[in-house]
Design an enzyme around this catalytic site. Structure first.
Site, mmCIF file in Angstrom:
data_model
loop_
_atom_site.group_PDB
_atom_site.id
_atom_site.type_symbol
_atom_site.label_atom_id
_atom_site.label_comp_id
_atom_site.label_asym_id
_atom_site.label_seq_id
_atom_site.Cartn_x
_atom_site.Cartn_y
_atom_site.Cartn_z
ATOM 1 N N ASP A 79 -15.335 1.632 7.464
ATOM 2 C CA ASP A 79 -14.297 2.583 7.047
ATOM 3 C C ASP A 79 -14.829 3.589 6.027
ATOM 4 O OD1 ASP A 79 -11.499 3.579 6.815
ATOM 5 O OD2 ASP A 79 -11.744 2.852 4.769
ATOM 6 N N LYS B 90 -8.387 -2.161 5.632
ATOM 7 C CA LYS B 90 -8.520 -2.636 4.238
ATOM 8 C C LYS B 90 -7.534 -3.764 3.960
ATOM 9 C CE LYS B 90 -9.743 1.816 2.089
ATOM 10 N NZ LYS B 90 -9.141 2.743 3.043
ATOM 11 N N SER C 205 -7.689 3.110 8.897
ATOM 12 C CA SER C 205 -8.332 3.032 7.585
ATOM 13 C C SER C 205 -7.537 2.128 6.642
ATOM 14 C CB SER C 205 -8.458 4.438 6.988
ATOM 15 O OG SER C 205 -9.002 4.384 5.696
ATOM 16 N N ARG D 4 -14.545 11.879 7.867
ATOM 17 C CA ARG D 4 -13.246 12.551 7.996
ATOM 18 C C ARG D 4 -13.093 13.640 6.947
ATOM 19 N NH1 ARG D 4 -9.245 7.900 7.200
ATOM 20 N NH2 ARG D 4 -7.679 9.543 7.232
ATOM 21 N N HIS E 171 0.851 -1.184 0.000
ATOM 22 C CA HIS E 171 0.000 0.000 0.000
ATOM 23 C C HIS E 171 0.886 1.233 0.000
ATOM 24 C CE1 HIS E 171 -3.463 2.568 0.752
ATOM 25 N NE2 HIS E 171 -2.641 3.274 1.504
#
Length: 272
Positions: free
Chosen positions: A97, A123, A119, A104, A18
Site C-alpha cells: 500500500d 490497513k 488502501s 497515486r 477510521h
C-alpha cells in the site's frame, strides 16, 4: 502483503475506527478515551498527515515525550491493561500500500474510490481489530475542496462507504460506516497542539458541539459493535457519563503516561 497483527491475546472485542480525514478532524483523540473509559478495547494504528491536514500521530507527538513507536508486545499489553493505545504502523504492515500510495500521489489518482477503499481496508484488516467503524467524509456540493481524501459529493461518499463495508464483510469483520459532512472544519482548532488542547476540552465536556456530537455518535456504534451495550441510546448515555465524571480525561492521561508523554501538558494545556 506484509505482517498481520494478531490481537487475540487482548481480552474482549477489539474495536477500531477510521476517518477519511479533513481539516480539524481530531476525533481519535476524543473517541479513543471515551470508548475505553466505557470498557471498550481500542487498539488503534494511526497515520501521519495527508495533503494539508495533520494526522493523529502528528497531533499526539506534539505532547512532549509521546512515543508512537511501540512494540507489538507492549501494544497488546497496554490495550489489555488500560483499554487504549494509539501507535504508528510498522514498516512491515501493508508495504504494498505504501508503494501504491506514493504512486497515486504522483499520478493524480488519490481520489479513486477502489484505490481509497483498498488502501484503508488493507490497513484496517492487517491491524487485527474485530470490528471497524468508518467515518466517511463528504465535502458538500458547494465545496470545491478536492484535496486530501475528502469526498466531493454525498453520492461518492456512499459509494466509498459501501465498497469498504463489502470488503470488511468479505473478510468476516463487523464493518459499519457513518457519513458526515466536512464542508467546514471540525471544531474550532486547526494545528497539531491546538487540536490536542481542543480534544482535552472536549473530554472535559467543554468542547465544540459538532466534535462532541460526532464522537458520541461514533462511540455509541463502537460500544454496540463491542457487544458492551444492547443499543446505541444506552451507549450514548454511558459515554456522556464518562465525560461528566472525568473518567474519559483520566483515560487519555493513562495512555499518554504509558507511551512516555508528559502528563502535565494534559493537566495544564496552557503549557503547549
Amino acid at each position: 502483503s506484509g505482517d498481520i497483527i494478531d490481537l487475540s491475546k487482548i481480552e474482549g472485542v477489539k474495536v477500531d475506527k477510521h476517518s477519511t480525514g479533513g481539516v480539524g478532524d481530531k476525533t481519535s483523540l476524543v473517541l479513543g478515551p471515551i470508548v475505553a473509559a466505557c470498557g471498550g478495547k481500542v487498539a488503534k494504528m494511526s497515520g501521519r498527515g495527508l495533503g494539508h491536514t495533520g494526522g493523529t500521530l502528528d497531533k499526539l507527538e506534539s505532547i512532549p515525550g509521546f512515543n508512537i513507536y511501540v512494540s507489538e508486545e507492549d501494544f497488546i499489553q497496554q490495550v489489555n491493561d488500560i483499554g487504549l493505545a494509539i501507535i504508528g504502523q510498522s514498516a512491515t504492515l501493508v508495504p504494498a500500500d505504501k508503494k501504491i500510495y506514493a504512486l497515486r500521489d504522483v499520478t493524480g489518482t488519490v481520489s479513486c474510490i477502489p484505490l481509497i477503499a483498498s488502501s484503508i481496508m488493507s490497513k484496517k484488516l492487517a491491524s487485527g481489530a474485530d470490528t471497524i467503524l468508518l467515518d466517511v467524509k463528504y465535502a458538500g456540493e458547494s465545496s470545491q475542496d478536492k484535496l486530501s481524501k475528502v469526498r466531493a459529493t454525498l453520492e461518492d461518499a456512499k459509494k466509498l462507504a459501501q465498497t469498504m463495508i463489502d470488503i470488511g464483510k468479505h473478510c468476516h469483520k463487523d464493518t459499519r460506516a457513518t457519513i458526515s459532512s466536512m464542508s467546514q472544519p471540525l471544531g474550532n482548532a486547526i494545528g497539531n497542539s491546538l487540536e490536542v488542547i481542543e480534544a482535552i476540552e472536549t473530554l472535559k465536556g467543554k468542547g465544540p458541539q459538532d466534535l462532541e456530537e460526532l464522537c458520541l455518535k461514533a462511540g455509541s456504534t463502537m460500544l454496540v459493535q463491542a457487544k458492551l451495550y444492547q443499543d446505541e441510546s444506552l451507549a450514548y448515555k454511558a459515554l456522556q457519563e464518562v465525560i461528566s465524571n472525568g473518567k474519559a480525561l483520566e483515560k487519555l492521561k493513562e495512555m499518554v503516561q504509558r507511551q512516555g508523554g508528559d502528563v502535565s501538558y494534559i493537566e495544564n494545556p496552557e503549557l503547549f
